[in-house]
Design a protein around this motif. Structure first.
Motif, PDB file in Angstrom:
ATOM      1  N   UNK A   1     -14.535  39.810   3.367  1.00 27.17           N
ATOM      2  CA  UNK A   1     -14.274  39.433   1.990  1.00 27.17           C
ATOM      3  C   UNK A   1     -14.956  38.127   1.686  1.00 27.17           C
ATOM      4  N   UNK A   2     -15.373  37.978   0.456  1.00 24.93           N
ATOM      5  CA  UNK A   2     -16.119  36.778   0.087  1.00 24.93           C
ATOM      6  C   UNK A   2     -15.273  35.778  -0.689  1.00 24.93           C
ATOM      7  N   UNK A   3     -13.983  36.038  -0.792  1.00 24.39           N
ATOM      8  CA  UNK A   3     -13.093  35.067  -1.415  1.00 24.39           C
ATOM      9  C   UNK A   3     -12.366  34.275  -0.331  1.00 24.39           C
ATOM     10  N   UNK A   4     -12.049  33.032  -0.667  1.00 23.07           N
ATOM     11  CA  UNK A   4     -11.260  32.194   0.229  1.00 23.07           C
ATOM     12  C   UNK A   4      -9.945  31.863  -0.443  1.00 23.07           C
TER      13      UNK A   4
ATOM     14  N   UNK B   1     -10.847  18.302  -0.537  1.00 21.39           N
ATOM     15  CA  UNK B   1     -11.119  18.408   0.896  1.00 21.39           C
ATOM     16  C   UNK B   1     -11.210  19.863   1.337  1.00 21.39           C
ATOM     17  N   UNK B   2     -10.392  20.723   0.754  1.00 19.97           N
ATOM     18  CA  UNK B   2     -10.480  22.151   1.079  1.00 19.97           C
ATOM     19  C   UNK B   2     -11.808  22.730   0.611  1.00 19.97           C
ATOM     20  N   UNK B   3     -12.229  22.357  -0.588  1.00 18.76           N
ATOM     21  CA  UNK B   3     -13.511  22.856  -1.105  1.00 18.76           C
ATOM     22  C   UNK B   3     -14.678  22.324  -0.278  1.00 18.76           C
TER      23      UNK B   3
ATOM     24  N   UNK C   1     -15.667  33.083  -4.383  1.00 22.54           N
ATOM     25  CA  UNK C   1     -14.493  32.810  -5.202  1.00 22.54           C
ATOM     26  C   UNK C   1     -13.456  32.088  -4.356  1.00 22.54           C
ATOM     27  N   UNK C   2     -12.759  31.130  -4.979  1.00 22.45           N
ATOM     28  CA  UNK C   2     -11.699  30.402  -4.276  1.00 22.45           C
ATOM     29  C   UNK C   2     -10.405  30.531  -5.071  1.00 22.45           C
ATOM     30  N   UNK C   3      -9.330  30.892  -4.371  1.00 22.71           N
ATOM     31  CA  UNK C   3      -7.993  30.929  -4.951  1.00 22.71           C
ATOM     32  C   UNK C   3      -7.173  29.815  -4.328  1.00 22.71           C
ATOM     33  N   UNK C   4      -6.560  28.976  -5.166  1.00 25.13           N
ATOM     34  CA  UNK C   4      -5.771  27.849  -4.678  1.00 25.13           C
ATOM     35  C   UNK C   4      -4.307  28.086  -5.037  1.00 25.13           C
ATOM     36  N   UNK C   5      -3.462  28.049  -4.020  1.00 27.89           N
ATOM     37  CA  UNK C   5      -2.054  28.421  -4.190  1.00 27.89           C
ATOM     38  C   UNK C   5      -1.146  27.355  -3.607  1.00 27.89           C
ATOM     39  N   UNK C   6       0.008  27.142  -4.251  1.00 30.40           N
ATOM     40  CA  UNK C   6       1.020  26.220  -3.746  1.00 30.40           C
ATOM     41  C   UNK C   6       1.873  26.917  -2.698  1.00 30.40           C
TER      42      UNK C   6
ATOM     43  N   UNK D   1     -16.576  29.862  -6.895  1.00 29.73           N
ATOM     44  CA  UNK D   1     -16.512  28.829  -5.864  1.00 29.73           C
ATOM     45  C   UNK D   1     -17.482  27.674  -6.098  1.00 29.73           C
ATOM     46  N   UNK D   2     -18.759  27.975  -6.352  1.00 27.29           N
ATOM     47  CA  UNK D   2     -19.746  26.906  -6.520  1.00 27.29           C
ATOM     48  C   UNK D   2     -19.430  26.059  -7.740  1.00 27.29           C
ATOM     49  N   UNK D   3     -18.954  26.699  -8.794  1.00 27.28           N
ATOM     50  CA  UNK D   3     -18.648  25.971 -10.025  1.00 27.28           C
ATOM     51  C   UNK D   3     -17.482  25.015  -9.833  1.00 27.28           C
ATOM     52  N   UNK D   4     -16.419  25.471  -9.177  1.00 23.62           N
ATOM     53  CA  UNK D   4     -15.249  24.607  -9.015  1.00 23.62           C
ATOM     54  C   UNK D   4     -15.527  23.509  -7.990  1.00 23.62           C
TER      55      UNK D   4
END
Length: 251
Positions: free
Chosen positions: A14-17, A101-103, A117-122, A186-189
């Motif tokens: 998968x290409x999402x993180x 730091x995660x990015x 794509x990056x998904x950021x979750x609490x 991902x690159x944009x964020x």
């Protein structure tokens, strides 16, 4: 937390993180440890969200961001509670610094296109569903940025002193209570967060940084009432009730 060691399986392609932030504390819950590592029906609060993200098709990497003092707890979650390996890193002093730091941790893979794509979750939202994560991922890939939201029909405008303003002063149908995960190209964020760091800009969440530094029109998908954030002790009790009522399993 006495679960036996789980058999580990390779991460699906998968290409999402997925990035899960666990930088909070247990102060308002009344605990002596980070609330992300408190038990909830057989696993830690953080373990629930991590396993849900891991099960979503298209997410190939899981980054777990924790405080330096919580590294031992995080390694326990990785070895005993999750079915797929985690990439554990330490975060910063603020939520935004931890996201940056995660990015940066993902930057090389973002640059090569291995992560699109990056998904950021609490971590404090343990009961996010597989369907909601999938919907945010799909919408983020379609539009560049997406968040879950609940229509905020219970909000009223404050007037002078301690009065309420007339209801005509506030369009309730135009407001939503935003949740996580929040997903972005991902690159944009990554570029947005680097620009924000240079400027000293601090947003309220991932979407606010995207709105400030990108041309993305952030879309929203219908969130879930069960995807609430655990802040106080009663929230943890409610989460336990939801797990029982819905018959959720730990594995």
């Amino acid at each position: 937390m006495t679960q036996p060691r789980r058999l580990r399986t390779p991460r699906p392609l998968g290409r999402a993180a997925g990035v899960v932030l666990a930088g909070g504390s247990g102060t308002r819950v009344g605990a002596g440890i980070n609330k992300a590592f408190l038990p909830l029906a057989g696993r830690s609060i953080a373990g629930w969200g991590l396993n849900t993200l891991a099960a979503v098709e298209g997410i190939g990497i899981l980054v777990f961001v924790v405080r330096p003092d919580d590294l031992e707890h995080a390694r326990f979650v990785d070895s005993r509670e999750t079915e797929h390996p985690l990439e554990i890193i330490t975060g910063g002093e603020t939520r935004q610094e931890s996201e940056l730091l995660a990015l940066r941790h993902l930057a090389d893979r973002i640059d090569t296109g291995a992560v699109d794509t990056v998904l950021i979750h609490d971590a404090a939202r343990p009961l996010v569903s597989h369907g909601l994560v999938s919907a945010v991922l799909h919408a983020a890939r379609e539009t560049g940025g997406a968040v879950p939201g609940i229509p905020a029909r219970d909000i009223a405008a404050a007037g002078p002193g301690q009065t309420l303003a007339p209801s005509t002063d506030l369009r309730r149908d135009s407001l939503v209570r935003v949740q996580t995960p929040q997903g972005f190209h991902a690159a944009t964020i990554l570029d947005a967060y680097e620009a924000a760091a240079r400027d000293g800009f601090v947003g309220t969440d991932t979407a606010s940084c995207a709105e400030e530094y990108t041309d993305i029109t952030v879309t929203w998908v219908r969130g879930e009432e069960t995807n609430f954030k655990i802040t106080y002790a009663q929230d943890l009790l409610l989460a336990q009730d939801v797990v029982s009522a819905l018959g959720l399993r730990t594995g």
